[in-house]
Design a protein around this motif. Structure first.
Motif, PDB file in Angstrom:
ATOM      1  N   ARG A 153       0.819  -1.216   0.000  1.00 46.29           N
ATOM      2  CA  ARG A 153       0.000   0.000   0.000  1.00 46.29           C
ATOM      3  C   ARG A 153       0.854   1.266   0.000  1.00 46.29           C
ATOM      4  O   ARG A 153       0.379   2.334   0.348  1.00 46.29           O
ATOM      5  N   HIS A 177      -1.160   8.040  -3.949  1.00 42.09           N
ATOM      6  CA  HIS A 177      -2.590   7.742  -4.083  1.00 42.09           C
ATOM      7  C   HIS A 177      -3.187   8.572  -5.213  1.00 42.09           C
ATOM      8  O   HIS A 177      -3.773   8.034  -6.156  1.00 42.09           O
ATOM      9  N   HIS A 178      -3.030   9.901  -5.132  1.00 42.31           N
ATOM     10  CA  HIS A 178      -3.502  10.780  -6.201  1.00 42.31           C
ATOM     11  C   HIS A 178      -2.734  12.088  -6.194  1.00 42.31           C
ATOM     12  O   HIS A 178      -2.015  12.393  -5.243  1.00 42.31           O
ATOM     13  N   PRO A 198      -5.876   3.533  -6.780  1.00 45.36           N
ATOM     14  CA  PRO A 198      -4.820   4.387  -6.232  1.00 45.36           C
ATOM     15  C   PRO A 198      -3.546   4.265  -7.069  1.00 45.36           C
ATOM     16  O   PRO A 198      -3.178   3.176  -7.504  1.00 45.36           O
ATOM     17  N   GLY A 199      -2.891   5.397  -7.290  1.00 46.88           N
ATOM     18  CA  GLY A 199      -1.699   5.412  -8.128  1.00 46.88           C
ATOM     19  C   GLY A 199      -1.984   5.780  -9.571  1.00 46.88           C
ATOM     20  O   GLY A 199      -1.053   5.955 -10.358  1.00 46.88           O
ATOM     21  N   THR A 211       6.257  -1.299  -5.358  1.00 49.39           N
ATOM     22  CA  THR A 211       5.201  -0.490  -5.967  1.00 49.39           C
ATOM     23  C   THR A 211       5.673   0.040  -7.312  1.00 49.39           C
ATOM     24  O   THR A 211       6.618   0.827  -7.374  1.00 49.39           O
ATOM     25  N   ARG A 220      -0.567   6.937  -0.140  1.00 46.82           N
ATOM     26  CA  ARG A 220      -1.497   5.870   0.191  1.00 46.82           C
ATOM     27  C   ARG A 220      -1.366   5.374   1.633  1.00 46.82           C
ATOM     28  O   ARG A 220      -0.263   5.207   2.147  1.00 46.82           O
ATOM     29  N   GLN A 251      -3.183   4.819   8.258  1.00 44.75           N
ATOM     30  CA  GLN A 251      -3.082   6.276   8.294  1.00 44.75           C
ATOM     31  C   GLN A 251      -2.683   6.762   9.690  1.00 44.75           C
ATOM     32  O   GLN A 251      -1.820   7.644   9.839  1.00 44.75           O
ATOM     33  N   PHE A 279     -12.328   8.247  -0.038  1.00 36.55           N
ATOM     34  CA  PHE A 279     -11.168   7.983   0.810  1.00 36.55           C
ATOM     35  C   PHE A 279     -11.270   8.935   1.996  1.00 36.55           C
ATOM     36  O   PHE A 279     -12.064   9.880   1.987  1.00 36.55           O
ATOM     37  N   SER A 305      -8.943  11.410   4.589  1.00 33.62           N
ATOM     38  CA  SER A 305      -7.692  12.130   4.390  1.00 33.62           C
ATOM     39  C   SER A 305      -7.272  12.955   5.596  1.00 33.62           C
ATOM     40  O   SER A 305      -8.110  13.482   6.331  1.00 33.62           O
ATOM     41  N   THR A 328      -6.682   7.167   2.460  1.00 25.35           N
ATOM     42  CA  THR A 328      -6.921   5.723   2.573  1.00 25.35           C
ATOM     43  C   THR A 328      -7.328   5.147   1.218  1.00 25.35           C
ATOM     44  O   THR A 328      -7.980   5.817   0.406  1.00 25.35           O
ATOM     45  N   ASP A 329      -6.967   3.904   0.980  1.00 27.87           N
ATOM     46  CA  ASP A 329      -7.405   3.210  -0.239  1.00 27.87           C
ATOM     47  C   ASP A 329      -8.912   2.945  -0.226  1.00 27.87           C
ATOM     48  O   ASP A 329      -9.525   2.814  -1.289  1.00 27.87           O
TER      49      ASP A 329
END
Length: 310
Positions: free
Chosen positions: A3, A7-8, A55-56, A193, A223, A230, A254, A256, A271-272
């Motif tokens: 993980r 994430h973005h 995610p990613g 990853t 992520r 988190q 998600f 944050s 979070t995923d």
């Protein structure tokens, strides 16, 4: 499943319709969610990614019609790079010429071929040719052939006065490892990853500070598998680095927390879970305007002020 990684990435754009046309039609990404800025609901929040919005793969935008252009400087994301198959850069170069996309000649960076370009509002982007990426799944809902399609993020490049303080956050909190240096670039990789697994820091003291605006990256999200993951990252930030985050915010897809890292870039830990299918069937992602529960009662008012994008 690992993980770690990005994430973005969230950026600022100009005209909303032009933003959608460029990222869906020119780059061939899927619009996986059409919602609003929860803090400014008169503004769209668009999410682009792969078929599921994994995610990613997720690049998001706040589009404001009359936003002033940003200025590149210290404390900002200099470039956001996508992964494509190694043999696809020729296809993309021809596509950019055909569609009038501002781009540079390919260069080598850490042994990889990199094609830099800009979107219509000045955001600095790149495509990186990655061996074997053609064997990975691709979104095929556009005219970009599957063998050339984007496969999520390759990396982000941060322009900072010093690499070490930010590198300490990347390694201790987010599970990255420094894997190489090339000139003024320092590369960090998240173990295990591939998609969204690289952060480059361009160490360049003496530049002017960045000015946020059109084409600027607003923040980068990293992520966390879930709330527990988190919370562990938040604990490390406080105990090991003296950095406190915001309270957790529910973004529907998600959850944050946010903080400024030592180089002043805004970082998020997202979070995923629960993901973009939380309120929309996977086959219908991005088709309807989705609002959080606290804004649903204002839907007609919000829809009346949002610009047309179709």
């Amino acid at each position: 499943m690992n993980r770690n990684g990005i994430h973005h990435v969230t950026a600022i754009a100009g005209n909303a319709r032009r933003n959608v046309e460029f990222y869906t039609r020119t780059l061939g990404l899927r619009l996986v969610k059409k919602t609003v800025n929860f803090d400014d609901p008169g503004t769209y929040h668009f999410y682009y990614g792969d078929e599921a919005g994994a995610p990613g793969t997720i690049l998001t935008f706040f589009p404001w019609d009359h936003v002033a252009p940003g200025r590149l400087g210290i404390g900002e994301t200099q470039e956001t790079a996508f992964r494509v198959p190694e043999g696809s850069l020729g296809y993309w170069t021809h596509r950019f010429v055909e569609k009038g996309v501002s781009h540079s000649a390919p260069v080598k960076r850490f042994g990889e071929s990199v094609l830099s370009f800009k979107d219509p509002h000045g955001m600095r982007l790149a495509l990186v040719g990655v061996p074997g990426a053609e064997n990975e799944p691709a979104w095929i809902g556009t005219d970009v052939p599957a063998e050339h399609a984007i496969r999520g993020f390759h990396s982000v490049n941060l322009l900072l006065a010093e690499a070490a303080p930010t590198g300490a956050i990347l390694t201790d909190v987010f599970g990255f490892t420094e894997i190489g240096r090339e000139g003024s670039l320092v590369r960090f990789k998240a173990e295990g990853t591939d998609i969204g697994g690289i952060v480059d820091i361009h160490e360049a003291g003496g530049f002017l500070p960045a000015r946020m605006g059109g084409g600027s990256v607003h923040h980068i999200a990293f992520r966390a598998a879930d709330d527990t993951g988190q919370e562990e990252m938040v604990r490390k930030l406080v105990e090991n680095h003296g950095i406190r985050t915001t309270e957790q915010k529910d973004r529907n897809y998600f959850r944050s927390v946010y903080f400024r890292e030592p180089g002043h870039v805004l970082f998020e830990i997202a979070t995923d879970v629960p993901g973009f299918a939380a309120d929309e069937a996977p086959a219908k992602l991005g088709e309807a305007l989705k609002l959080p529960d606290f804004l649903e009662g204002r839907r007609s008012q919000i829809e009346a002020v949002l610009p047309e994008i179709a």
